[in-house]
Design a protein around this motif. Structure first.
Motif: not given
Lengths: 487, 201
Positions: A195, A228-229, A284-286, B100-102, B105, B133-138, B140
Motif C-alpha cells: 500500500r 486496480r491499485f 474522477q479524483r483518483d 476520502f483521504d488517500r 487509507l 468515486r473516488p477510485r480508492l474508496a471502492a 482500499a
C-alpha cells in the motif's frame, strides 16, 4: 548439476527434472493437476459444447493475426481517440528506453508494476533499477520472486515452486515481521507493505490481456486487485503490450474472458476485469492523468512470418503447462525462458531469433501426447508446431537438440536393403534371450534402458504372413486368408 | 516513428505470402453465456445466487444494509454524498464521512460507492469512473459496499459489453480480492476488499 556426469546424454530439461527437490516436484505436480481438473469441471458444467468455443476463439485470433497490419493501425487510432499516447518498440531495448524516457520527462522516480510477462521478456525492472528508478512488483507471487531475485516458474502462479516456509523466511529477511508461515499473515503483510508503495509511486505499469482494435480499450484481469491499485494511486499509466494481444471488437471479449478465466483458474470470470479507455474521467479524483501504450514487437513479426504463426494466438492462461506431463515433472525453470511449458517450448526458442540453438532442445521435451492442444482455449496445435521446430533444429544441425537421440543412420541403411533388413529381423529374436544389460553399449541406449524394459521382440510376422498367403488372382488378393498379420 | 514503420512493414511482409487469410467468423456472442443450474425467478435472484457463489454479499434494500453494518459493529467509513442520508436513516450510530483521504487509507473500515450496473450471469458488479468515486474508496477499505439500482442488473456479459459506453475505466468485480499464490491456498483480501457487498435499492 550432479546428474550431468551420470547421464552425459541427457537433455537439459531432464537434468532440471532430476535436480528438482522432492518437495518442489510434489507441489508443482499437485498444483498443476488440481488446476487441470478444476478447469475441465468448470467448462463441462457451464457449457454444452466448450470445444466449439475454443475453436471459435482460435479462429478469431487467427483472423486477427492474418490481418494484424489492419488491426494494429485501427487500434492505434482508437487508442489516440481515447487520449492515450501510442509508442512502438521493435525490441526489448527500445521498449525499455521508451518507458525510461516517459518516466524522466515526467519527473518520475517510482513505479509500481502489475503482473506482465512482456516486461519479464524485456527485463524492464533490472533496466530501470540500473537507471536509478525504483520498480516494485505488486502481484503477491511476483513480489516474492522479486525479493528472492528469482524467476517466475509459471505464467499464472509464478511461485508454484515455493512453499510457505521459504516465503516466510524471505519476508523475515526483508524486515516484514517475525517469521510466520501462515498464508493469511503473509498476504496481510504484503498488503500493508505494498500500500505504501502504491501511494508513493508516480507510475503504474501494466500489461494487457486483450486490446480491442475497435474501441482501443485495454482489457486487464487480476484476482488480487493490484492492477486496480496501480491505476488508482499513481498519476501515469503505462501499458506494455505485445502486438499479438489484439482482438477485433468489444463483442469478442465475453468469449475470450470466459475462456481465459476458466482455463487459467477455473473461475467464471477473474475477480477484476478492467476495461481501460484512456486517462481518468474528468469527474474522477483518483487515477492517471496520462496514459501511454507501448506496442512491443521483439521478434513477434518474425514468428508471424514463419510457419509457427499459430503460437501467437496464445492468451497466456497456463492450461497447457498445468496439463503437461513434462512440466509437472520438470517445473518451469527447466524451460530457461520467460514462457515455460508447451507454449514456451514453441515460443521461447522462436523469440530467441539467431540464438535459436540455445533453446532448440525444448521442442524435444514433449511426448507429443496432444494434451496441450486439447486444453488450449484458442486451439493452438502445439504438437504440430513442436514437430516443425524439431525439424528446424535438425536442418540447422543443432547439437543440443540431437543430444541423447540415437542416430537414425543404422536404421536407414537396414531399411533400404532387403537383405540387411532380413538379417536384422533374425538378429532381433536374440533380444528375447540375451540379458538386456549386455545391450547397453552406447550411452543413448543406456540412458533409455535405465528406466524402461523392452517388450518381447515379435518382428518378422508380417513377412511370414505375406509368404504364406494365397497369391492374388488378377491382382486382387484372395479373401480366404490363412492368418491375420500381427505386425 | 521509425519503430512504428519498421514494425508495420515487417507485419505486412510477414503476411504477404499468407495463402488464405482466416475470415472473421460469424457467431452469436451468446455462445459465451454460461448455463445456470436451474431457473431463477428474477435477475436479482440469479445475481444474488451467483454473487454468493463467489463469496460476495448481496443485500436487498437499505434496511438489509443497516443490519449488515450493525452486525459487524462498524464505526467509521467513507460514503458517497449521494447515499449519506439513506445510510444515516438505517444506521444512525455510524460515523460516516464524504471525504476520502488517500494518506489515511487504513482508517476507513468501509467504503460506500455507486455501482453502474451488475451482471446476473456471473454475480458481477460493474463500477465506472463516472459513477464510482473516488477510485480508492471502492478499493482500499476492507469492506466495499456498492449501491445498485435494481433496474441496472443486466442478464449476461455480452449485454454488459454493449453498455461499456465511453467511460474510461469500467471494472467488473466478481467477488472479493483474492490470491492462491502461496501453495494454492485461497486467501481473500489481497490488495482490494476482503469483503465485497452489493446492496440493491
Amino acid at each position: 548439476m550432479k546428474s550431468t556426469k551420470a547421464y552425459p546424454t541427457r537433455q537439459p530439461v531432464d537434468r532440471y527434472a532430476s535436480d528438482l527437490s522432492p518437495s518442489v516436484q510434489e507441489s508443482v505436480y499437485n498444483a498443476s493437476k488440481l488446476k487441470t481438473e478444476a478447469r475441465v469441471d468448470a467448462l463441462q458444467r457451464d457449457f454444452a459444447d466448450p470445444d466449439a468455443n475454443r475453436r471459435l476463439a482460435g479462429a478469431i485470433k487467427q483472423h486477427t493475426l492474418d490481418h494484424l497490419d489492419t488491426y494494429l493501425e485501427q487500434a492505434e487510432s482508437s487508442l489516440r481517440e481515447n487520449g492515450a499516447a501510442v509508442h512502438w518498440a521493435s525490441d526489448a531495448e527500445s521498449a525499455n528506453q521508451i518507458i525510461l524516457g516517459i518516466m524522466q520527462r515526467n519527473d518520475c522516480r517510482r513505479m509500481v508494476k502489475s503482473k506482465s510477462m512482456v516486461s519479464e521478456e524485456t527485463e524492464l525492472v533490472p533496466f530501470l533499477e540500473k537507471n536509478g528508478m525504483e520498480a516494485v512488483e505488486t502481484d503477491l507471487g511476483e513480489y516474492i520472486v522479486q525479493i528472492d531475485h528469482d524467476h517466475p516458474s509459471h505464467i499464472v502462479t509464478p511461485i508454484i515452486h515455493k512453499n510457505r516456509q521459504e516465503i516466510a523466511r524471505s519476508f523475515e529477511r526483508e524486515g516484514l515481521g517475525a517469521y510466520d508461515d501462515d498464508p493469511t499473515v503473509i498476504t496481510r503483510r504484503a498488503r500493508d507493505y505494498l500500500r505504501s508503495k502504491y501511494l508513493e509511486a508516480d507510475v503504474g505499469l501494466t500489461g494487457a490481456n486483450f486490446v480491442s482494435a475497435e474501441s482501443g480499450r485495454i482489457v486487464l484481469v487480476t484476482n488480487e486487485g493490484n492492477a486496480r491499485f496501480s491505476m488508482a494511486a499513481p498519476r501515469i499509466h503505462i501499458a506494455l503490450v505485445g502486438i499479438e494481444k489484439l482482438v477485433p471488437k468489444d463483442r469478442d471479449l465475453s468469449l475470450f474472458l470466459s475462456l481465459l478465466a476458466r482455463s487459467a483458474t477455473a473461475q467464471c470470470l477473474t475477480v477484476y476485469t478492467q476495461f481501460i479507455g484512456g486517462p481518468r474521467h474528468r469527474t474522477q479524483r483518483d487515477g492517471p492523468e496520462k496514459m501511454h501504450v507501448v506496442f512491443l514487437d521483439n521478434r513477434r513479426t518474425e514468428v508471424l512470418s514463419g510457419d509457427c504463426r499459430k503460437i501467437l494466438r496464445c492468451i497466456r492462461c497456463g492450461a497447457c503447462m498445468n496439463v503437461c506431463p513434462v512440466y509437472r515433472q520438470a517445473s518451469g525453470h527447466a524451460y530457461r525462458g520467460v514462457y515455460p511449458g508447451p507454449v514456451g517450448a514453441v515460443l521461447s526458442p522462436l523469440l530467441k531469433g539467431k540464438e535459436f540453438p540455445e533453446l532448440a532442445d525444448l521442442p524435444k521435451a514433449s511426448s507429443l501426447c496432444g494434451a496441450c492442444n486439447e486444453v488450449c482455449p484458442v486451439d493452438i496445435p502445439i504438437p504440430e508446431l513442436l514437430l516443425r521446430l524439431r525439424n528446424r533444429a535438425k536442418h540447422e544441425h543443432v547439437s543440443l537438440a540431437a543430444r541423447g537421440t540415437p542416430s537414425m543412420g543404422i536404421w536407414a541403411r537396414a531399411a533400404s536393403s532387403p537383405g540387411a533388413w532380413k538379417t536384422a529381423l533374425s538378429a532381433g529374436r536374440l533380444l528375447n534371450v540375451v540379458p538386456h544389460g549386455f545391450l547397453n553399449l552406447s550411452s543413448p541406449a543406456r540412458a533409455w534402458q535405465s528406466s524402461r524394459k523392452l517388450p518381447p521382440f515379435r518382428g518378422g510376422a508380417f513377412r511370414k504372413w505375406m509368404r504364406e498367403r494365397n497369391p492374388p488372382k488378377n491382382g486382387v488378393p484372395s479373401p480366404d486368408r490363412k492368418s491375420e498379420p500381427d505386425s | 516513428m521509425k519503430d512504428r514503420d519498421t514494425i508495420l512493414k515487417r507485419v505486412r511482409d510477414g503476411l504477404a505470402e499468407t495463402p488464405e487469410r482466416t475470415p472473421y467468423p460469424e457467431y452469436d456472442p451468446a455462445c459465451a453465456v454460461m448455463r445456470q443450474p436451474h431457473e431463477f425467478s428474477s435477475l436479482w435472484e440469479l445475481f444474488a445466487w451467483r454473487m454468493k457463489s463467489v463469496n460476495g454479499v448481496p443485500l436487498h434494500g437499505w434496511n438489509a444494509l443497516g443490519d449488515f453494518l450493525r452486525e459487524r459493529a462498524l464505526k467509521f467509513g467513507y460514503c458517497d454524498p449521494e447515499y449519506t442520508e439513506a445510510i444515516a436513516a438505517v444506521c444512525g450510530s455510524l460515523d460516516i464521512t464524504e471525504r476520502f483521504d488517500r494518506n489515511d487509507l487504513d482508517r476507513y473500515e468501509f467504503g460506500i460507492t455507486a455501482a453502474a450496473g451488475a451482471i446476473a450471469e456471473t454475480g458481477t458488479i460493474v463500477l465506472t469512473d463516472a459513477a464510482t468515486r473516488p477510485r480508492l474508496a471502492a478499493l482500499a477499505p476492507w469492506i466495499h459496499i456498492a449501491i445498485l439500482q435494481e433496474d441496472d442488473i443486466w442478464p449476461d456479459s455480452p449485454t454488459a459489453l454493449k453498455r461499456l459506453g465511453d467511460d474510461p475505466s469500467v471494472i467488473w468485480v466478481t467477488g472479493p480480492s483474492k490470491t492462491a499464490d502461496v501453495e494454492g491456498i485461497l486467501i481473500e483480501g489481497v490488495h482490494g476488499p476482503g469483503v465485497q457487498v452489493c446492496c440493491v435499492v
